[in-house]
Design a protein around this motif. Structure first.
Motif, PDB file in Angstrom:
ATOM      1  N   SER A  55     -70.488 -41.185  18.160  1.00  0.00           N
ATOM      2  CA  SER A  55     -69.470 -40.167  17.885  1.00  0.00           C
ATOM      3  C   SER A  55     -69.995 -38.742  18.056  1.00  0.00           C
ATOM      4  N   SER A  56     -71.307 -38.596  18.234  1.00  0.00           N
ATOM      5  CA  SER A  56     -71.812 -37.230  18.446  1.00  0.00           C
ATOM      6  C   SER A  56     -72.066 -36.987  19.936  1.00  0.00           C
ATOM      7  N   ASN A  57     -71.639 -37.952  20.763  1.00  0.00           N
ATOM      8  CA  ASN A  57     -71.879 -37.864  22.188  1.00  0.00           C
ATOM      9  C   ASN A  57     -70.780 -37.018  22.842  1.00  0.00           C
ATOM     10  N   GLN A  58     -71.166 -35.845  23.343  1.00  0.00           N
ATOM     11  CA  GLN A  58     -70.136 -34.932  23.849  1.00  0.00           C
ATOM     12  C   GLN A  58     -70.046 -34.890  25.371  1.00  0.00           C
ATOM     13  N   VAL A  59     -70.801 -35.760  26.031  1.00  0.00           N
ATOM     14  CA  VAL A  59     -70.845 -35.722  27.492  1.00  0.00           C
ATOM     15  C   VAL A  59     -69.468 -35.973  28.114  1.00  0.00           C
ATOM     16  N   LEU A  60     -68.702 -36.894  27.540  1.00  0.00           N
ATOM     17  CA  LEU A  60     -67.372 -37.199  28.094  1.00  0.00           C
ATOM     18  C   LEU A  60     -66.441 -35.995  27.974  1.00  0.00           C
ATOM     19  N   CYS A 111     -63.493 -31.621  30.305  1.00  0.00           N
ATOM     20  CA  CYS A 111     -62.939 -30.287  30.021  1.00  0.00           C
ATOM     21  C   CYS A 111     -63.566 -29.120  30.780  1.00  0.00           C
ATOM     22  N   THR A 112     -64.768 -29.275  31.332  1.00  0.00           N
ATOM     23  CA  THR A 112     -65.356 -28.118  32.033  1.00  0.00           C
ATOM     24  C   THR A 112     -65.197 -28.237  33.542  1.00  0.00           C
ATOM     25  N   LYS A 124     -69.484 -32.222   8.217  1.00  0.00           N
ATOM     26  CA  LYS A 124     -70.021 -33.565   8.451  1.00  0.00           C
ATOM     27  C   LYS A 124     -69.044 -34.455   9.224  1.00  0.00           C
ATOM     28  N   ASP A 125     -67.847 -33.943   9.444  1.00  0.00           N
ATOM     29  CA  ASP A 125     -66.840 -34.747  10.137  1.00  0.00           C
ATOM     30  C   ASP A 125     -67.099 -34.735  11.649  1.00  0.00           C
ATOM     31  N   GLU A 126     -67.473 -35.896  12.194  1.00  0.00           N
ATOM     32  CA  GLU A 126     -67.854 -35.940  13.617  1.00  0.00           C
ATOM     33  C   GLU A 126     -66.663 -35.797  14.550  1.00  0.00           C
ATOM     34  N   PHE A 127     -65.478 -36.166  14.086  1.00  0.00           N
ATOM     35  CA  PHE A 127     -64.304 -35.977  14.927  1.00  0.00           C
ATOM     36  C   PHE A 127     -64.007 -34.475  15.099  1.00  0.00           C
ATOM     37  N   LEU A 128     -64.178 -33.719  13.999  1.00  0.00           N
ATOM     38  CA  LEU A 128     -63.974 -32.266  14.079  1.00  0.00           C
ATOM     39  C   LEU A 128     -64.982 -31.636  15.039  1.00  0.00           C
ATOM     40  N   ALA A 172     -65.882 -29.054  20.266  1.00  0.00           N
ATOM     41  CA  ALA A 172     -66.499 -29.097  21.605  1.00  0.00           C
ATOM     42  C   ALA A 172     -65.411 -29.065  22.684  1.00  0.00           C
ATOM     43  N   THR A 173     -64.312 -29.772  22.434  1.00  0.00           N
ATOM     44  CA  THR A 173     -63.195 -29.807  23.390  1.00  0.00           C
ATOM     45  C   THR A 173     -62.642 -28.396  23.603  1.00  0.00           C
ATOM     46  N   VAL A 174     -62.390 -27.703  22.490  1.00  0.00           N
ATOM     47  CA  VAL A 174     -61.846 -26.343  22.574  1.00  0.00           C
ATOM     48  C   VAL A 174     -62.818 -25.432  23.327  1.00  0.00           C
TER      49      VAL A 174
END
Length: 316
Positions: free
Chosen positions: A101-106, A111-112, A225-229, A234-236
């Motif tokens: 859930s901390s993987n932001q590569v996708l 988005c970029t 601590k909320d990984e979805f947030l 990161a999306t924004v």
């Protein structure tokens, strides 16, 4: 804003291939020769080199590199030599396989990239993995993460500059309402972030700040601590200010106890021909150290030389 230094007189493709082939033969590999060629050729030139190399020597250049090189140096050279859509497909596939859930590569890839680039990455994914990216993302994620990531990777946004200000006001209000209720994964939040054009989202978020006094990402920090947030922020960031997002990835990669080579390699290889110049300025401003100096202090050997070549360090 590419940082790549391509010589004004580029040797013929045949000559480049011959030199690369030479670099692999004989005792040991000539890493400097590999860097001097591949580290100074743009995407179109690298694609041609791969084509001609395969025709001339009957072997995929990537396979030859894979046999000859090791570790971080190998990874940066391989990622760099891939065609950008193939590279994105490869990185996305790796991210689904090692999904956390901390993987932001996708999020980064979804988005970029421009709508067209994302489409090309999805086509490359089909060709290489005989599956769709959406299918793999849906299979490897669940809950709120799946709810956000599947539409993000399948999105084909409008890419023009036209903005509807009335809509921006309405949707800014809607976002504020949902975030105040902590309904972070509600359909409206997901819909706005996954379907609106980048220009429209920018207008909506400016409206949000003007109207409610806070940057949306501040309001999305309610629970650190909320990984979805974390992934929503990161999306924004990736949608509206990718250079700030990538600066942070680099800062964390270099400033950790021990370097996160994976992140460093990924950002340099994927942004060198896009906006690395802006990311470098952002990094310098934020850390009071030029990026090339930070990289030189943190890495060694051929890996360091290749990274410096890609970020356009003069002596590389």
């Amino acid at each position: 804003m590419s940082t790549l230094c391509v010589p004004s007189q580029v040797p013929s493709v045949a000559e480049d291939c011959e030199q690369l082939h030479k670099a692999f033969s004989g005792w040991g590999t000539n890493e400097d020769l590999i860097i001097s060629i591949l580290g100074h050729r743009n995407a179109t030139q690298r694609k041609l080199i791969r084509q001609v190399y395969a025709e001339t020597y009957g072997e995929d250049l990537l396979k030859a590199l894979d046999k000859e090189l090791t570790n971080d140096f190998e990874r940066v050279v391989l990622l760099w030599t891939l065609d950008p859509p193939e590279r994105d497909a490869y990185l996305a596939n790796e991210a689904t396989k090692k999904w956390t859930s901390s993987n932001q590569v996708l999020v980064e890839i979804a988005c970029t990239r421009s709508p067209k680039e994302l489409l090309l990455a999805r086509e490359a994914y089909h060709a290489r993995f005989k599956k769709s990216l959406e299918e793999d993302v849906a299979y490897h994620t669940s809950g709120d993460f799946r709810k956000l990531l599947v539409p993000l990777v399948s999105s084909y946004r409008y890419s023009g500059d036209e903005v509807n200000l009335t809509l921006a006001k309405t949707e800014a209000k809607l976002l504020h309402e949902k975030i105040s209720e902590k309904a972070y994964s509600c359909d409206d939040v997901i819909r706005i972030l996954t379907t609106r054009s980048k220009a429209q989202i920018n207008a909506t978020l400016n409206q949000y700040k003007n109207e409610f006094g806070n940057d949306i990402n501040k309001d999305l920090k309610a629970d650190p601590k909320d990984e979805f947030l974390d992934i929503l922020r990161a999306t924004v960031k990736c949608l509206v200010c990718p250079e700030k997002y990538f600066e942070k990835v680099l800062r964390l990669a270099i400033n950790r106890r021990g370097t996160d080579e994976g992140a460093l390699t990924r950002v340099v290889a994927t942004r060198a021909e896009v906006d690395l110049k802006i990311i470098k300025d952002e990094y310098h401003k934020r850390n009071s150290v030029p990026l090339d100096r930070a990289i030189a202090k943190d890495t060694t050997g051929d890996y360091e030389k290749m990274l410096l070549a890609l970020i356009g360090h003069e002596e590389a």
